[in-house]
Design a protein around this motif. Structure first.
Motif, PDB file in Angstrom:
ATOM      1  N   VAL A  69      11.675 -17.376   9.604  1.00  0.00           N
ATOM      2  CA  VAL A  69      10.823 -16.231   9.875  1.00  0.00           C
ATOM      3  C   VAL A  69      11.044 -15.180   8.793  1.00  0.00           C
ATOM      4  O   VAL A  69      12.150 -15.025   8.289  1.00  0.00           O
ATOM      5  CB  VAL A  69      11.091 -15.701  11.310  1.00  0.00           C
ATOM      6  CG1 VAL A  69      12.560 -15.459  11.556  1.00  0.00           C
ATOM      7  CG2 VAL A  69      10.314 -14.440  11.612  1.00  0.00           C
ATOM      8  N   HIS A  70       9.954 -14.546   8.379  1.00  0.00           N
ATOM      9  CA  HIS A  70      10.109 -13.444   7.444  1.00  0.00           C
ATOM     10  C   HIS A  70       9.038 -12.399   7.728  1.00  0.00           C
ATOM     11  O   HIS A  70       8.044 -12.683   8.397  1.00  0.00           O
ATOM     12  CB  HIS A  70      10.059 -13.915   5.992  1.00  0.00           C
ATOM     13  CG  HIS A  70       8.707 -14.376   5.552  1.00  0.00           C
ATOM     14  ND1 HIS A  70       8.334 -15.692   5.574  1.00  0.00           N
ATOM     15  CD2 HIS A  70       7.635 -13.685   5.114  1.00  0.00           C
ATOM     16  CE1 HIS A  70       7.093 -15.796   5.133  1.00  0.00           C
ATOM     17  NE2 HIS A  70       6.632 -14.600   4.856  1.00  0.00           N
ATOM     18  N   GLY A  71       9.268 -11.211   7.226  1.00  0.00           N
ATOM     19  CA  GLY A  71       8.305 -10.134   7.452  1.00  0.00           C
ATOM     20  C   GLY A  71       8.779  -8.827   6.857  1.00  0.00           C
ATOM     21  O   GLY A  71       9.682  -8.806   6.023  1.00  0.00           O
ATOM     22  N   SER A  72       8.145  -7.776   7.302  1.00  0.00           N
ATOM     23  CA  SER A  72       8.452  -6.442   6.794  1.00  0.00           C
ATOM     24  C   SER A  72       8.838  -5.526   7.937  1.00  0.00           C
ATOM     25  O   SER A  72       8.455  -5.765   9.083  1.00  0.00           O
ATOM     26  CB  SER A  72       7.225  -5.840   6.107  1.00  0.00           C
ATOM     27  OG  SER A  72       6.807  -6.669   5.058  1.00  0.00           O
ATOM     28  N   PHE A  73       9.577  -4.498   7.599  1.00  0.00           N
ATOM     29  CA  PHE A  73       9.871  -3.470   8.593  1.00  0.00           C
ATOM     30  C   PHE A  73       9.850  -2.105   7.917  1.00  0.00           C
ATOM     31  O   PHE A  73      10.001  -1.999   6.711  1.00  0.00           O
ATOM     32  CB  PHE A  73      11.201  -3.734   9.308  1.00  0.00           C
ATOM     33  CG  PHE A  73      12.432  -3.668   8.437  1.00  0.00           C
ATOM     34  CD1 PHE A  73      12.741  -4.705   7.569  1.00  0.00           C
ATOM     35  CD2 PHE A  73      13.302  -2.588   8.510  1.00  0.00           C
ATOM     36  CE1 PHE A  73      13.889  -4.656   6.779  1.00  0.00           C
ATOM     37  CE2 PHE A  73      14.461  -2.527   7.730  1.00  0.00           C
ATOM     38  CZ  PHE A  73      14.741  -3.565   6.860  1.00  0.00           C
ATOM     39  N   TRP A  74       9.559  -1.104   8.716  1.00  0.00           N
ATOM     40  CA  TRP A  74       9.498   0.265   8.225  1.00  0.00           C
ATOM     41  C   TRP A  74      10.401   1.108   9.103  1.00  0.00           C
ATOM     42  O   TRP A  74      10.385   0.967  10.324  1.00  0.00           O
ATOM     43  CB  TRP A  74       8.063   0.793   8.286  1.00  0.00           C
ATOM     44  CG  TRP A  74       7.160   0.177   7.273  1.00  0.00           C
ATOM     45  CD1 TRP A  74       6.813   0.674   6.058  1.00  0.00           C
ATOM     46  CD2 TRP A  74       6.469  -1.090   7.394  1.00  0.00           C
ATOM     47  NE1 TRP A  74       5.967  -0.196   5.412  1.00  0.00           N
ATOM     48  CE2 TRP A  74       5.738  -1.274   6.198  1.00  0.00           C
ATOM     49  CE3 TRP A  74       6.403  -2.074   8.379  1.00  0.00           C
ATOM     50  CZ2 TRP A  74       4.958  -2.403   5.979  1.00  0.00           C
ATOM     51  CZ3 TRP A  74       5.634  -3.202   8.164  1.00  0.00           C
ATOM     52  CH2 TRP A  74       4.924  -3.361   6.967  1.00  0.00           C
ATOM     53  N   PHE A  75      11.187   1.946   8.470  1.00  0.00           N
ATOM     54  CA  PHE A  75      12.137   2.728   9.256  1.00  0.00           C
ATOM     55  C   PHE A  75      12.388   4.060   8.571  1.00  0.00           C
ATOM     56  O   PHE A  75      12.027   4.243   7.413  1.00  0.00           O
ATOM     57  CB  PHE A  75      13.454   1.953   9.385  1.00  0.00           C
ATOM     58  CG  PHE A  75      14.189   1.802   8.075  1.00  0.00           C
ATOM     59  CD1 PHE A  75      13.838   0.808   7.175  1.00  0.00           C
ATOM     60  CD2 PHE A  75      15.217   2.676   7.719  1.00  0.00           C
ATOM     61  CE1 PHE A  75      14.492   0.689   5.956  1.00  0.00           C
ATOM     62  CE2 PHE A  75      15.881   2.555   6.503  1.00  0.00           C
ATOM     63  CZ  PHE A  75      15.520   1.553   5.630  1.00  0.00           C
ATOM     64  N   LYS A  76      12.994   4.971   9.310  1.00  0.00           N
ATOM     65  CA  LYS A  76      13.454   6.206   8.679  1.00  0.00           C
ATOM     66  C   LYS A  76      14.720   6.669   9.379  1.00  0.00           C
ATOM     67  O   LYS A  76      14.988   6.292  10.535  1.00  0.00           O
ATOM     68  CB  LYS A  76      12.373   7.277   8.707  1.00  0.00           C
ATOM     69  CG  LYS A  76      11.981   7.712  10.077  1.00  0.00           C
ATOM     70  CD  LYS A  76      10.992   8.856   9.982  1.00  0.00           C
ATOM     71  CE  LYS A  76      10.628   9.321  11.365  1.00  0.00           C
ATOM     72  NZ  LYS A  76      10.150  10.654  11.437  1.00  0.00           N
ATOM     73  N   GLU A 106       5.557 -11.844   9.313  1.00  0.00           N
ATOM     74  CA  GLU A 106       4.493 -12.219   8.371  1.00  0.00           C
ATOM     75  C   GLU A 106       4.446 -13.716   8.164  1.00  0.00           C
ATOM     76  O   GLU A 106       3.461 -14.261   7.671  1.00  0.00           O
ATOM     77  CB  GLU A 106       4.691 -11.476   7.049  1.00  0.00           C
ATOM     78  CG  GLU A 106       4.223 -10.028   7.184  1.00  0.00           C
ATOM     79  CD  GLU A 106       4.842  -9.082   6.175  1.00  0.00           C
ATOM     80  OE1 GLU A 106       5.603  -9.526   5.301  1.00  0.00           O
ATOM     81  OE2 GLU A 106       4.561  -7.875   6.284  1.00  0.00           O
ATOM     82  N   GLY A 107       5.497 -14.401   8.506  1.00  0.00           N
ATOM     83  CA  GLY A 107       5.495 -15.854   8.405  1.00  0.00           C
ATOM     84  C   GLY A 107       6.504 -16.408   9.375  1.00  0.00           C
ATOM     85  O   GLY A 107       7.608 -15.880   9.496  1.00  0.00           O
ATOM     86  N   ILE A 108       6.067 -17.442  10.112  1.00  0.00           N
ATOM     87  CA  ILE A 108       7.010 -18.093  11.010  1.00  0.00           C
ATOM     88  C   ILE A 108       6.685 -19.580  10.982  1.00  0.00           C
ATOM     89  O   ILE A 108       5.526 -19.963  11.042  1.00  0.00           O
ATOM     90  CB  ILE A 108       6.966 -17.466  12.425  1.00  0.00           C
ATOM     91  CG1 ILE A 108       8.073 -18.034  13.317  1.00  0.00           C
ATOM     92  CG2 ILE A 108       5.617 -17.599  13.076  1.00  0.00           C
ATOM     93  CD1 ILE A 108       8.437 -17.126  14.478  1.00  0.00           C
TER      94      ILE A 108
END
Ligand SMILES: [Zn+2]
Ligand SMILES: [Zn+2]
Length: 321
Positions: free
Chosen positions: A110-117, A196-198
């Protein structure tokens, strides 16, 4: 000229920066820009925190640090030892990617993106920056990637293959919620997380296909895999009478997936009238004993032995019939 403490030229993707000089003088000018926080850190612990603005460092505006300095270094001693850690409070994007497993131990990639602060700079500095000795953006990023991957592995291990793939929205929402909680405990806010992909291995991709179409139950799919494994093993062993072609794969599992009637001969059960395979000894539906099909016979005119009506000679005495 007073000491100036500022984060020069931070890039938008930067998360953390440590002011290199750990000798701080009273009266130093601390410059904190928009979307930054500055945290005084000493002996593994975050103390006073400053938001945007220009601050003159006095014992009055670092009361927490002053408290410990008073005990260990003497009041007002200058310079004093402390780290100043700048933290960005902007939303930052990150990537993750890992291998995981479902409840039935199907491998997942599995891959993807994350957004954080950074939501709580003090907690973030305590738990991550100082706590993990990661004082650069790239070190923080790789720490967070590992942290996130671990949470994703934990979360996905709670689902089976079919759920992961057919209810991806729910799975990713549940994963996001779990990670949001974990991030909060280290001072971060997870703004978004996307798969984004699994993917899985070819074997489980095939299993998934059958489970997804609803043409096979998990039990049937397992049986099919067992048959295929056996076929592969038989095909490998030299001298084995059976090649892969000899092993019957249940009709339901043929690659075309067409649920046509099995080619095998059928009998009608005398009791329940169900259609049953000709080789059955008992009806699979009602359990009635099925007699072997009896061919019609006649008696030999010479010896009286029962012979098939189609026989031309008696197999017992040779009498022409
Ligand atoms: Zn029956
Ligand atoms: Zn005879």
């Amino acid at each position: 000229m007073p000491q100036i403490i500022e984060w020069k030229n931070p890039r938008s993707e930067d998360i953390v920066w440590k002011y290199p000089d750990e000798d701080i003088t009273w009266g130093a000018q601390l410059i904190v820009r928009e979307f930054e926080a500055a945290v005084f850190f000493r002996d593994g612990k975050a103390y006073d925190i400053f938001g945007p603005g220009r601050h003159t460092i006095t014992t009055l505006n670092v009361p927490l640090l002053t408290g410990i300095l008073r005990r260990i270094a003497g009041f007002g001693e200058t310079p004093f030892k402390a780290m100043v850690i700048f933290v960005s409070t902007r939303v930052v994007a990150g990537k993750y990617g890992t291998r995981a497993q479902t409840t039935e131990l199907a491998p997942l990639q599995v891959h993807g993106s994350f957004w954080f602060k950074v939501e709580n700079p003090q907690l973030f500095v305590n738990e991550v920056v100082g706590g993990q000795n990661v004082y650069t953006t790239s070190d923080v990023n790789s720490y967070l990637r590992g942290f996130l991957n671990e949470k994703i592995i934990d979360e996905l291990s709670r689902y089976d293959l079919l759920t992961v793939f057919t209810k991806l929205d729910e799975t990713s929402l549940a994963t996001k919620t779990a990670i949001l909680d974990a991030f909060r405990r280290i001072g971060l806010d997870l703004t978004d997380l996307r798969f984004e992909g699994i993917d899985t291995t070819p074997k489980y991709r095939e299993r998934l296909f059958w489970l997804r179409t609803g043409r096979a139950t998990p039990g049937e799919v397992l049986r099919m895999e067992t048959v295929k494994e056996a076929a592969k093993e038989l095909g490998k062993s030299s001298g084995a009478g059976l090649g892969t072609g000899m092993v019957l794969i249940p009709q339901i599992m043929t690659p075309t997936g067409v649920a046509s009637a099995p080619a095998a001969a059928l009998l009608i059960c005398p009791k329940c009238s169900g259609k049953i395979p000709a080789t059955s000894k008992f009806c699979p539906d009602c359990g009635t004993k099925i007699a072997a099909p009896s061919a019609e016979t006649k008696n030999c005119s010479k010896c009286g032995h029962a012979v098939l009506v189609t026989a031309k000679f008696c197999p017992e005495c040779g009498q022409k019939l």
